[in-house]
Design a protein around this motif. Structure first.
Motif, PDB file in Angstrom:
ATOM      1  N   THR A 312     -54.566-123.009  -7.784  1.00 48.82           N
ATOM      2  CA  THR A 312     -55.023-124.019  -6.835  1.00 48.82           C
ATOM      3  C   THR A 312     -55.406-123.371  -5.519  1.00 48.82           C
ATOM      4  OG1 THR A 312     -54.471-126.143  -5.808  1.00 48.82           O
ATOM      5  CG2 THR A 312     -52.723-124.483  -5.899  1.00 48.82           C
ATOM      6  N   TRP A 334     -57.587-121.991 -13.106  1.00 47.95           N
ATOM      7  CA  TRP A 334     -57.583-123.108 -12.171  1.00 47.95           C
ATOM      8  C   TRP A 334     -56.996-124.386 -12.786  1.00 47.95           C
ATOM      9  CZ3 TRP A 334     -57.969-121.771  -7.438  1.00 47.95           C
ATOM     10  CH2 TRP A 334     -58.768-120.676  -7.066  1.00 47.95           C
ATOM     11  N   CYS A 336     -57.429-128.018 -12.439  1.00 51.31           N
ATOM     12  CA  CYS A 336     -58.468-128.886 -11.870  1.00 51.31           C
ATOM     13  C   CYS A 336     -57.935-130.299 -11.678  1.00 51.31           C
ATOM     14  CB  CYS A 336     -59.705-128.882 -12.764  1.00 51.31           C
ATOM     15  SG  CYS A 336     -60.517-127.261 -12.831  1.00 51.31           S
ATOM     16  N   CYS A 358     -61.939-124.402 -15.577  1.00 55.97           N
ATOM     17  CA  CYS A 358     -60.633-125.078 -15.564  1.00 55.97           C
ATOM     18  C   CYS A 358     -59.790-124.583 -16.738  1.00 55.97           C
ATOM     19  CB  CYS A 358     -60.817-126.586 -15.670  1.00 55.97           C
ATOM     20  SG  CYS A 358     -61.799-127.293 -14.315  1.00 55.97           S
ATOM     21  N   LEU A 369     -65.353-126.751 -12.995  1.00 62.72           N
ATOM     22  CA  LEU A 369     -64.936-127.757 -12.020  1.00 62.72           C
ATOM     23  C   LEU A 369     -66.079-128.714 -11.684  1.00 62.72           C
ATOM     24  CD1 LEU A 369     -62.801-128.886 -10.054  1.00 62.72           C
ATOM     25  CD2 LEU A 369     -63.586-127.185  -8.376  1.00 62.72           C
TER      26      LEU A 369
END
Length: 476
Positions: A312, A334, A336, A358, A369
């Motif tokens: 994040t 990530w 998301c 993601c 994303l």
């Protein structure tokens, strides 16, 4: 007498450079070629020389002896060449340099001895007499160290190239060399940068320490590098840095910390880097970036955070550099969720970042994303995982209701058929038997109908309980 006067007059009209050109060519060593344009250059590269020529033109300003088989440099190896500015001995087999080998080259500005793999030792007086030397190239040799006082006469030295050797520490010989502007120490075996390794280098603008084995940087190790602009510390073994590692580097424009083992970034590291334009933090193991890390980087244009373990990037961490020109975030796992909604909007509005794959939640894993849709509930962002869970629950409930209605419909249809069958049979019996018997038959049929209805009720209740249980299992 007339003829003599005419000859003298013609010679007086010739350019002054002609005698110098003739002298340069006339004294050119065998196996070499000499050219005179603005100055006398002696080209002896790739000539198969096993030793130096006995003499060179005294007017020589540049001598190239690259890619020969020269092994040894004796004292005053080049004689006296007051005009010589550049001497290149790259790619030879030099193994020993006698102290004072370069005496007589009082105006030499550049000395190149790169890629002489047999040079493993230099005497303290190796460069005696080179008081005007500005650039020295010792890269690609086999040096493990150099004497601390080897450059005591080279106060004018600005560029020192010692990359691709075997140094285990930053050479102490460079301390206090206040005119040095460029130091190349990449691809050595340096393990630490001590607090005094770089003292007195107030003019340094370029420092390259990449591809070493540095795992320790002492506090305030860079405090004297007040004019440093480009700093390469990438591809080392750094897992942490002192709180004020880069304090005082107010002119730094590029810092490369990529390819290390950093797991978190402290907000104190970059607090003085107000002119920093490019920051590399890629190829580390970053999990966490402290809030306020980038708040003083008001000149930052490019930030590399790719190839880490970031999940994040909260907006408060990133907010002060919202006007960044290039942001690289690919190859991170990530998450998301709604914490990255701001980043998606920034991507769409400014088109300056892309490739943010993601890894979670599972409902959007594998998507970029930019492809994730964030729903709103009462003006609040709803995470994709929660949104999909709500949708899935609705679908389960809808499916359960449909299955229940279908079963009830089938049971009722079956019961209706049975009742109709019983009524027809009763009427048929009524025409064949006495009324008393017909009434008895009807009574028996009524009892069967009530029994069937009771069984239907029990079946419906059991089905309801079963389907409710199935629905709850899906929800959990």
């Amino acid at each position: 007498m007339i003829v003599f006067t005419f000859t003298v007059s013609v010679l007086s009209l010739l350019p002054q450079a002609v005698p110098a050109r003739w002298a340069c060519v006339r004294a050119c060593p065998p196996s070499c070629s000499c050219t005179q344009e603005r100055s006398c250059s002696v080209l002896c590269d790739r000539a198969g020389l096993a030793e130096l020529p006995k003499e060179f033109p005294c007017e020589a300003s540049a001598i190239n002896l690259d890619k020969n088989r020269i092994k040894f440099l004796s004292e005053r190896a080049f004689g006296t060449l007051p005009s010589l500015k550049s001497l290149s001995l790259d790619h030879n087999n030099i193994s020993f340099i006698t102290p004072g080998a370069f005496k007589g080259l009082s105006n030499l500005l550049e000395l190149k001895m790169a890629n002489n793999e047999y040079i493993s030792y230099l005497h303290t007086r190796t460069f005696t007499g080179l008081k005007k030397l500005v650039r020295l190239d010792l890269s690609g040799c086999n040096l493990f160290s150099i004497p601390d006082r080897i450059f005591i006469e080279q106060t004018a030295l600005k560029e020192l190239l010692c990359f691709q050797n075997n140094f285990r520490r930053v050479p102490g010989a460079i301390r206090g060399m206040e005119n040095l502007t460029h130091i190349y120490l990449e691809r050595n075996k340096i393990e630490a940068v001590a607090y005094n390794s770089l003292l007195g280098l107030g003019s340094l603008r370029y420092l390259n320490l990449q591809e070493n084995r540095i795992n320790v940087v002492h506090d305030q190790a860079f405090q004297d590098l007040v004019r440093l602009e480009n700093f390469y510390l990438n591809d080392n073994l750094l897992s942490d840095l002192p709180r004020l590692a880069f304090k005082g580097l107010i002119r730094l424009r590029m810092l490369n910390l990529g390819g290390n083992q950093l797991t978190n970034i402290s907000k104190t590291w970059f607090s003085d880097l107000v002119e920093l334009e490019v920051l590399y933090l890629d190829r580390n193991q970053l999990l966490y970036i402290e809030e306020g890390t980038f708040e003083n980087l008001t000149s930052l244009i490019t930030l590399h955070l790719n190839s880490n373990n970031l999940t994040t990037l909260p907006f408060p961490i990133f907010q002060p550099i919202y006007f960044l020109g290039r942001l690289y975030l690919f190859k991170n796992p990530w998450l998301c969720d709604c914490s990255l909604e701001w980043l998606k909007e920034w991507m769409e509005n400014y088109k300056l970042v892309r490739d943010i794959p993601c890894a979670s939640p599972s409902s959007v894993a594998g998507l970029d994303l930019s492809e994730v849709a964030f729903a709103k509930a009462n003006g609040t962002c709803v995470d994709p995982a929660e949104l999909n869970l709500t949708t899935a629950s609705s679908e389960i409930a809808s499916t359960t209701e449909n299955r229940f209605n279908s079963l009830i419909s089938k049971l009722l249809q079956q019961e209706l058929r049975e009742e109709m069958g019983n009524g027809t049979e009763s009427r048929r019996n009524g025409t064949l038997v006495e009324p008393e018997e017909g009434q008895l038959s009807a009574g028996v049929g009524g009892q069967q109908t009530r029994a069937s209805q009771s069984a239907l009720c029990i079946t419906v209740v059991w089905l309801m309980l079963f389907l409710i249980g199935q629905s709850c299992l899906h929800c959990t």
